[in-house]
Write an enzyme that holds these catalytic residues in place. Structure first.
Site, short mmCIF file in Angstrom:
data_model
loop_
_atom_site.label_atom_id
_atom_site.label_comp_id
_atom_site.label_asym_id
_atom_site.label_seq_id
_atom_site.Cartn_x
_atom_site.Cartn_y
_atom_site.Cartn_z
CE LYS A 1 -123.39 -5.09 2.52
NZ LYS A 1 -121.99 -4.65 2.64
C1 E4P Z 1 -121.52 -3.38 5.75
O1 E4P Z 1 -121.67 -4.48 5.28
C2 E4P Z 1 -120.69 -2.31 5.20
O2 E4P Z 1 -119.82 -2.84 4.23
C3 E4P Z 1 -119.78 -1.67 6.20
O3 E4P Z 1 -119.83 -2.31 7.45
C4 E4P Z 1 -119.77 -0.20 6.21
O4 E4P Z 1 -118.86 0.23 7.17
P1 E4P Z 1 -118.27 1.72 7.22
O5 E4P Z 1 -119.28 2.58 7.86
O6 E4P Z 1 -117.03 1.59 8.06
O7 E4P Z 1 -117.99 2.12 5.79
#
Ligand code: E4P
Length: 219
Positions: free
Chosen positions: A87
């Site tokens: 990522k």
């Molecule tokens: C994406 O991969 C992120 O980990 C995640 O969806 C972030 O979500 P949040 O806005 O609930 O922290």
């Protein structure tokens, strides 16, 4: 539509896996910290533990922000397990790192996407996934669904194979709307996945069926 769970909590990952509908996991540094996972070796061990639970697709986020360090970190993460997807944040060096890692056959998930332009350039660089953050756009009164629709149109126009991973999903209707708009994947909390199954008419209907059965059987 693929279902990923957005957590680093092993119990929740196991519960989603046991349900039989889980296609992967997304994590981020905040989610790791929430589980108290700190220190390089502990983080690596935790990614391995997640990979042992699920069948595929474990997004592991780099914490470097310069090109050289990101590719070094990305290559190390990818070596941990074939299920790992590296990522990478949507920044200039991140785009370069995605280009490099994808040319080496390493799958990438470009994270922190908030505009169609960001998704387009990540796809051009060869990202396996782009992650538009729906919930965080909602939080600032911006239409995240329109963003998913725009990215779908652009990717279809040019047959990009990059998958749209609707992220920052907060509840069941986010999932349903993303599915209607053609997102390839959604990632959200276990609560959002479980909530998909709930309907009061299902509960009252089942209670009635069981009561009628018991009455007819003289119980
Ligand atoms: C994406 O991969 C992120 O980990 C995640 O969806 C972030 O979500 P949040 O806005 O609930 O922290």
């Amino acid at each position: 539509m693929k279902f990923f769970i957005d957590t680093a909590n092993l119990d929740q990952i196991r519960e989603a896996q046991d349900l039989g509908v889980l296609d992967g996991v997304t994590t981020n540094p905040s989610l790791m910290a929430k589980e108290g996972i700190t220190g390089d070796q502990n983080v690596i061990n935790h990614y391995k533990a997640i990979c042992d639970i699920v069948d595929a697709n474990v997004s592991a986020e780099v914490i470097s922000t310069d090109y050289e360090s990101m590719i070094k970190e990305g290559e190390a993460l990818a070596k941990l397990d074939p299920k790992i997807v590296v990522k990478i944040p949507m920044i200039k060096d991140g785009v370069k790192a995605i280009k490099y890692l994808s040319s080496k056959g390493i799958r990438t998930n470009c994270t922190l996407i908030f505009s169609a332009g960001q998704a387009l350039i990540a796809a051009k660089a060869g990202a396996s996934y782009v992650s538009p953050f729906l919930g965080r756009l909602d939080d600032i009164s911006t239409d995240g669904f329109q963003l998913i629709e725009d990215i779908r149109l652009i990717f279809d126009n040019y047959q990009y194979e990059t998958e749209i991973l609707a992220a920052s999903v907060r509840g069941p209707m986010h999932i349903v709307n993303c599915a209607k708009l053609g997102a390839d994947v959604m990632t959200g909390p276990l609560s959002a996945i479980l909530a998909l199954m709930k309907h009061p008419l299902t509960d009252s209907g089942l209670a009635q069926f069981l009561a009628d059965h018991a009455k007819a059987a003289g119980k």
